[in-house]
Design a protein around this motif. Structure first.
Motif, mmCIF file in Angstrom:
data_model
loop_
_atom_site.group_PDB
_atom_site.id
_atom_site.type_symbol
_atom_site.label_atom_id
_atom_site.label_comp_id
_atom_site.label_asym_id
_atom_site.label_seq_id
_atom_site.Cartn_x
_atom_site.Cartn_y
_atom_site.Cartn_z
ATOM 1 N N GLY A 6 -2.754 -0.929 -6.722
ATOM 2 C CA GLY A 6 -4.182 -0.824 -7.002
ATOM 3 C C GLY A 6 -4.892 -0.190 -5.819
ATOM 4 N N ALA A 7 -5.730 0.796 -6.088
ATOM 5 C CA ALA A 7 -6.478 1.433 -5.002
ATOM 6 C C ALA A 7 -7.739 2.076 -5.561
ATOM 7 C CB ALA A 7 -5.619 2.466 -4.273
ATOM 8 N N GLY A 8 -8.683 2.316 -4.654
ATOM 9 C CA GLY A 8 -9.952 2.890 -5.088
ATOM 10 C C GLY A 8 -10.360 4.090 -4.255
ATOM 11 N N GLY B 50 -4.797 -1.228 -1.672
ATOM 12 C CA GLY B 50 -5.237 -0.498 -0.493
ATOM 13 C C GLY B 50 -6.101 -1.286 0.462
ATOM 14 N N SER B 51 -6.721 -2.345 -0.025
ATOM 15 C CA SER B 51 -7.634 -3.131 0.804
ATOM 16 C C SER B 51 -7.740 -4.534 0.235
ATOM 17 C CB SER B 51 -9.017 -2.472 0.805
ATOM 18 O OG SER B 51 -9.985 -3.331 1.384
ATOM 19 N N MET C 51 -9.306 1.213 -8.978
ATOM 20 C CA MET C 51 -10.401 0.262 -8.757
ATOM 21 C C MET C 51 -11.721 0.853 -9.245
ATOM 22 S SD MET C 51 -8.961 -2.333 -7.407
ATOM 23 C CE MET C 51 -7.537 -1.879 -8.371
ATOM 24 N N ARG D 276 -4.661 4.081 5.974
ATOM 25 C CA ARG D 276 -4.895 3.283 7.178
ATOM 26 C C ARG D 276 -3.613 2.723 7.779
ATOM 27 N NH1 ARG D 276 -9.819 0.152 4.129
ATOM 28 N NH2 ARG D 276 -11.529 1.519 4.757
ATOM 29 N N SER E 135 -10.368 -5.802 -0.292
ATOM 30 C CA SER E 135 -11.498 -5.727 -1.233
ATOM 31 C C SER E 135 -11.021 -5.428 -2.662
ATOM 32 C CB SER E 135 -12.513 -4.671 -0.778
ATOM 33 O OG SER E 135 -11.953 -3.377 -0.808
ATOM 34 N N ASP E 136 -9.769 -5.021 -2.817
ATOM 35 C CA ASP E 136 -9.203 -4.772 -4.157
ATOM 36 C C ASP E 136 -8.685 -6.057 -4.816
ATOM 37 O OD1 ASP E 136 -9.640 -2.039 -3.741
ATOM 38 O OD2 ASP E 136 -7.637 -1.752 -2.893
HETATM 39 C C1 RP5 Z 1 -9.206 2.187 -0.741
HETATM 40 O O1 RP5 Z 1 -10.490 2.242 -0.291
HETATM 41 C C2 RP5 Z 1 -8.979 0.785 -1.150
HETATM 42 O O2 RP5 Z 1 -8.015 0.712 -2.164
HETATM 43 C C3 RP5 Z 1 -10.323 0.293 -1.597
HETATM 44 O O3 RP5 Z 1 -10.449 0.309 -3.010
HETATM 45 C C4 RP5 Z 1 -11.281 1.306 -0.985
HETATM 46 C C5 RP5 Z 1 -12.295 0.683 -0.059
HETATM 47 O O4 RP5 Z 1 -11.640 -0.080 0.917
HETATM 48 P P1 RP5 Z 1 -12.472 -0.975 1.923
HETATM 49 O O5 RP5 Z 1 -13.379 -0.057 2.671
HETATM 50 O O6 RP5 Z 1 -13.242 -1.986 1.072
HETATM 51 O O7 RP5 Z 1 -11.459 -1.660 2.794
HETATM 52 O O8 RP5 Z 1 -8.284 2.590 0.208
#
Ligand code: RP5
Length: 172
Positions: A76-78, A22-23, A100, A53, A25-26
């Motif tokens: 993978g996502a958080g 998702g990012s 995550m 997004r 950051s993952d």
């Molecule tokens: C989720 O939001 C992403 O998978 C990530 O784990 C989390 C935070 O994303 P960022 O704000 O660091 O881009 O969609």
């Protein structure tokens, strides 16, 4: 399609696993998925896609994944971790989800939002964080090994090395 970041062992031939997250950051967690697939010689593509997004990219990637030759998706996502579930809704491929370890709720939010899929749209959800990222890769390899002797051999070697390392552990 599929922006491939820096070429590695996993990017050199037709990818069979699609790693999405998702990012960026993952990546610190999802790199363990990539590194495990590298160690097993399983080719993959990797890409940042967000269900929230980048919904149009999500649709395009999800509906083309099987046609492009992928066999398994690892997502993978958080937080409100809907990536794996939306991927599972868009592709007939098996989708493995890695929650995550989020800063605010330690990944419990990621785990619950990923694992609680409605009946009819399965996501195989793994452990929070690095163990889940590694195990998703090993699980994907185990499925591919059913029809791929070289992946079977690599997986057997991985497990034998792991067994030896643990058995040889010396305590202080
Ligand atoms: C989720 O939001 C992403 O998978 C990530 O784990 C989390 C935070 O994303 P960022 O704000 O660091 O881009 O969609």
């Amino acid at each position: 399609m599929g922006q491939k970041s820096s070429p590695g062992a996993g990017d050199s031939v037709q990818p069979v696993v699609g790693i999405i997250m998702g990012s960026a950051s993952d990546w610190d967690t999802m790199r363990h998925t990539a590194e495990t697939l590298d160690a097993l010689g399983v080719p993959y593509e990797k890409r940042v896609i967000s269900a929230h997004r980048t919904p149009h990219l999500m649709y395009e990637w999800g509906t083309s994944a099987a046609k492009r030759g992928l066999k398994i998706v690892i997502a993978g996502a958080g937080g409100a971790a809907h990536l794996a579930g939306v991927a599972a809704a868009l592709t007939p491929l098996p989708v493995l989800g890695v929650p995550m370890e989020s800063a605010s709720l330690k990944g419990l939010d990621s785990l619950l939002s990923m694992v609680q899929m409605p009946g009819g749209v399965p996501v195989a959800t793994f452990a929070i964080g690095k163990p889940g990222a590694v195990n998703a890769a090993l699980f994907a390899a185990a499925v591919l090994a059913l029809e791929n002797a070289s992946v079977r051999k690599a997986l057997d070697g991985y497990r034998a090395a792991q067994e030896k390392k643990v058995a040889d552990t010396k305590l202080p």
